[in-house]
Design a protein around this motif. Structure first.
Motif, PDB file in Angstrom:
ATOM      1  N   ASN A   1       0.878  -1.151   0.068  1.00 44.75           N
ATOM      2  CA  ASN A   1      -0.044   0.034  -0.075  1.00 44.75           C
ATOM      3  C   ASN A   1       0.855   1.308  -0.094  1.00 44.75           C
ATOM      4  N   PHE A   2       0.697   2.140  -0.918  1.00 48.59           N
ATOM      5  CA  PHE A   2       1.355   3.223  -1.031  1.00 48.59           C
ATOM      6  C   PHE A   2       0.553   4.520  -1.056  1.00 48.59           C
ATOM      7  N   ARG A   3       1.154   5.764  -0.317  1.00 46.94           N
ATOM      8  CA  ARG A   3       0.504   6.990  -0.333  1.00 46.94           C
ATOM      9  C   ARG A   3       1.178   8.021  -1.034  1.00 46.94           C
ATOM     10  N   ILE A   4       0.508   8.567  -2.009  1.00 46.26           N
ATOM     11  CA  ILE A   4       1.131   9.422  -3.003  1.00 46.26           C
ATOM     12  C   ILE A   4       0.519  10.650  -2.878  1.00 46.26           C
ATOM     13  N   ALA A   5       1.454  11.888  -2.334  1.00 50.50           N
ATOM     14  CA  ALA A   5       1.055  13.137  -2.297  1.00 50.50           C
ATOM     15  C   ALA A   5       1.136  13.947  -3.392  1.00 50.50           C
ATOM     16  N   THR A   6       0.247  14.352  -4.330  1.00 49.72           N
ATOM     17  CA  THR A   6       0.572  15.162  -5.566  1.00 49.72           C
ATOM     18  C   THR A   6      -1.066  15.837  -5.855  1.00 49.72           C
ATOM     19  N   ALA A   7      -0.609  16.727  -6.567  1.00 47.90           N
ATOM     20  CA  ALA A   7      -1.849  17.593  -7.000  1.00 47.90           C
ATOM     21  C   ALA A   7      -2.578  16.868  -8.265  1.00 47.90           C
TER      22      ALA A   7
ATOM     23  N   LEU B   1       6.929  14.138   4.288  1.00 46.97           N
ATOM     24  CA  LEU B   1       7.700  12.754   4.021  1.00 46.97           C
ATOM     25  C   LEU B   1       8.565  12.574   5.311  1.00 46.97           C
ATOM     26  N   GLU B   2       9.053  13.486   6.034  1.00 50.42           N
ATOM     27  CA  GLU B   2       9.752  13.492   7.241  1.00 50.42           C
ATOM     28  C   GLU B   2       8.869  12.712   8.401  1.00 50.42           C
ATOM     29  N   ARG B   3       7.726  13.227   8.499  1.00 48.51           N
ATOM     30  CA  ARG B   3       6.888  12.536   9.297  1.00 48.51           C
ATOM     31  C   ARG B   3       6.001  11.352   9.038  1.00 48.51           C
ATOM     32  N   ASP B   4       6.256  10.851   7.842  1.00 40.00           N
ATOM     33  CA  ASP B   4       6.033   9.482   7.169  1.00 40.00           C
ATOM     34  C   ASP B   4       4.751   9.630   7.114  1.00 40.00           C
ATOM     35  N   GLU B   5       4.073  10.542   6.710  1.00 44.79           N
ATOM     36  CA  GLU B   5       2.543  10.950   6.360  1.00 44.79           C
ATOM     37  C   GLU B   5       2.409  10.350   5.041  1.00 44.79           C
ATOM     38  N   VAL B   6       3.242  10.487   3.940  1.00 50.59           N
ATOM     39  CA  VAL B   6       3.098   9.913   2.704  1.00 50.59           C
ATOM     40  C   VAL B   6       4.512   9.150   2.260  1.00 50.59           C
ATOM     41  N   ASP B   7       4.487   8.475   1.346  1.00 49.15           N
ATOM     42  CA  ASP B   7       5.704   7.551   0.965  1.00 49.15           C
ATOM     43  C   ASP B   7       6.381   8.480  -0.364  1.00 49.15           C
TER      44      ASP B   7
ATOM     45  N   ASN C   1      -1.895  -1.247  -4.017  1.00 50.67           N
ATOM     46  CA  ASN C   1      -2.915  -0.294  -3.678  1.00 50.67           C
ATOM     47  C   ASN C   1      -2.244   1.289  -3.444  1.00 50.67           C
ATOM     48  N   LEU C   2      -2.987   2.060  -4.176  1.00 53.39           N
ATOM     49  CA  LEU C   2      -2.387   3.562  -4.091  1.00 53.39           C
ATOM     50  C   LEU C   2      -3.608   4.147  -3.459  1.00 53.39           C
ATOM     51  N   ARG C   3      -2.933   5.286  -2.799  1.00 48.73           N
ATOM     52  CA  ARG C   3      -3.923   6.281  -2.138  1.00 48.73           C
ATOM     53  C   ARG C   3      -3.346   7.688  -2.277  1.00 48.73           C
ATOM     54  N   VAL C   4      -4.238   8.366  -3.112  1.00 50.72           N
ATOM     55  CA  VAL C   4      -3.570   9.675  -3.415  1.00 50.72           C
ATOM     56  C   VAL C   4      -3.917  10.888  -2.376  1.00 50.72           C
ATOM     57  N   LEU C   5      -3.241  11.303  -2.011  1.00 57.84           N
ATOM     58  CA  LEU C   5      -3.477  12.690  -0.911  1.00 57.84           C
ATOM     59  C   LEU C   5      -3.369  13.897  -1.445  1.00 57.84           C
ATOM     60  N   PRO C   6      -4.340  14.761  -1.202  1.00 57.30           N
ATOM     61  CA  PRO C   6      -4.048  16.035  -1.653  1.00 57.30           C
ATOM     62  C   PRO C   6      -2.979  17.069  -1.144  1.00 57.30           C
TER      63      PRO C   6
END
Length: 316
Positions: free
Chosen positions: A97-103, A141-147, A126-131
């Protein structure tokens, strides 16, 4: 420090605490007790003769010395691990499972290719896109909130380049584009050259992830002694395309995204009458995931998607 007497287990503890930014989570990761982790950190601090961490309300914060030391420790541990336990990631049998932060612009242009690869290879991914709500995703990234973070991050990338190998984040350029002015196809300004005067006299829509009522265009206008009226501020490129296609507002979008808006038949793009830096779309990730085979697989898929975008080929 005498390297010959260094307990290499202390490096594993130090690496886990740096990655987790928490003694509790590091202890769980290492299957140790919290006192054992704390004692190991104390011994390591005495060995190197430098302070390593300061306690905070929700974890620990590395000292500048620890930040400089960690990349070298992590690389050394990764090489040792690969020597004894070569790792592989088979997306067909191993789930991830991956978290991607992107517009939404980058998501619309890159993710179709990634999803096509996942579906065709039957990958258990599985991918989860975060705004994105900021132009600087280093904290996420430092807080490991996204990959992974994907986007245009000029300040963050400049800082990482300056830090060199001491940086706790890594980055790779995926592709580049440029900003263009977008308006509805039958807009009065679509029939004549877009001069700076006409651009400034028009009403505008601004895409701002943070909600701030100004952006790169406004900074360039101020430098030229000009300004514009921003009637509407939104935080999504798709919303901008929708509104502009049905109004007299102008907006500024990445050229690579205009086709992905789905409004190509309703809008036209014009060169901006002022100079803006090119958009360098970058992928950022944390050092903690640098050698992880699953994360390497994801980053490779994003690189491939960017290459397809640049070549103009659709996802297959």
């Amino acid at each position: 420090m005498n390297f010959l007497t260094l307990d290499l287990n202390l490096l594993r503890v130090f690496d886990a605490v740096m990655a987790e930014r928490s003694i509790t989570r590091a202890a769980d990761r290492l299957a140790l007790t919290q006192p054992a982790v704390s004692n190991a950190l104390k011994r390591f601090r005495e060995t190197v003769g430098e302070d390593l961490l300061t306690r905070e309300a929700h974890g620990v914060r590395p000292t500048p010395y620890a930040e400089r030391l960690w990349p070298q420790v992590r690389v050394a541990l990764a090489r040792l691990r690969d020597a004894f336990e070569p790792q592989e990631f088979d997306p067909r049998t191993a789930s991830a499972n991956f978290r991607i932060a992107t517009a939404d612009a980058s998501a619309a242009t890159l993710l179709p290719s990634v999803i096509a690869e996942i579906e065709q290879s039957q990958a258990q991914v599985n991918l989860r896109v975060l705004p994105l709500t900021t132009r600087d995703p280093r904290g996420l990234l430092e807080r490991d909130e996204v990959d992974v973070a994907v986007g245009y991050f000029p300040e963050a990338v400049a800082a990482l380049v300056a830090q060199g190998d001491d940086a706790s984040l890594r980055h790779r350029r995926l592709h580049q584009s440029e900003y263009v002015c977008v308006m509805r196809r039958d807009h009065p300004l679509a029939k004549e050259p877009l001069t700076l005067d006409r651009f400034c006299e028009a009403h505008h829509l601004l895409v701002s992830f943070s909600g701030r009522p100004h952006g790169f265009v406004d900074q360039a206008l101020i430098a030229a002694g000009r300004s514009r009226r921003i009637v509407l501020t939104v935080n999504q490129f798709f919303t901008a395309g929708r509104v502009v296609a049905q109004s007299d507002l102008l907006t500024v979008l990445p050229a690579s995204f205009v086709d992905a808006t789905g409004y190509r038949s309703a809008v036209v793009e014009r060169p901006l009458p002022l100079r803006l830096a090119r958009i360098h779309v970058e992928m950022l990730w944390h050092l903690r995931h640098d050698d992880d085979p699953a994360h390497q697989w994801l980053r490779s898929r994003l690189v491939e998607a960017a290459q397809l975008l640049v070549s103009g080929r659709p996802a297959s």
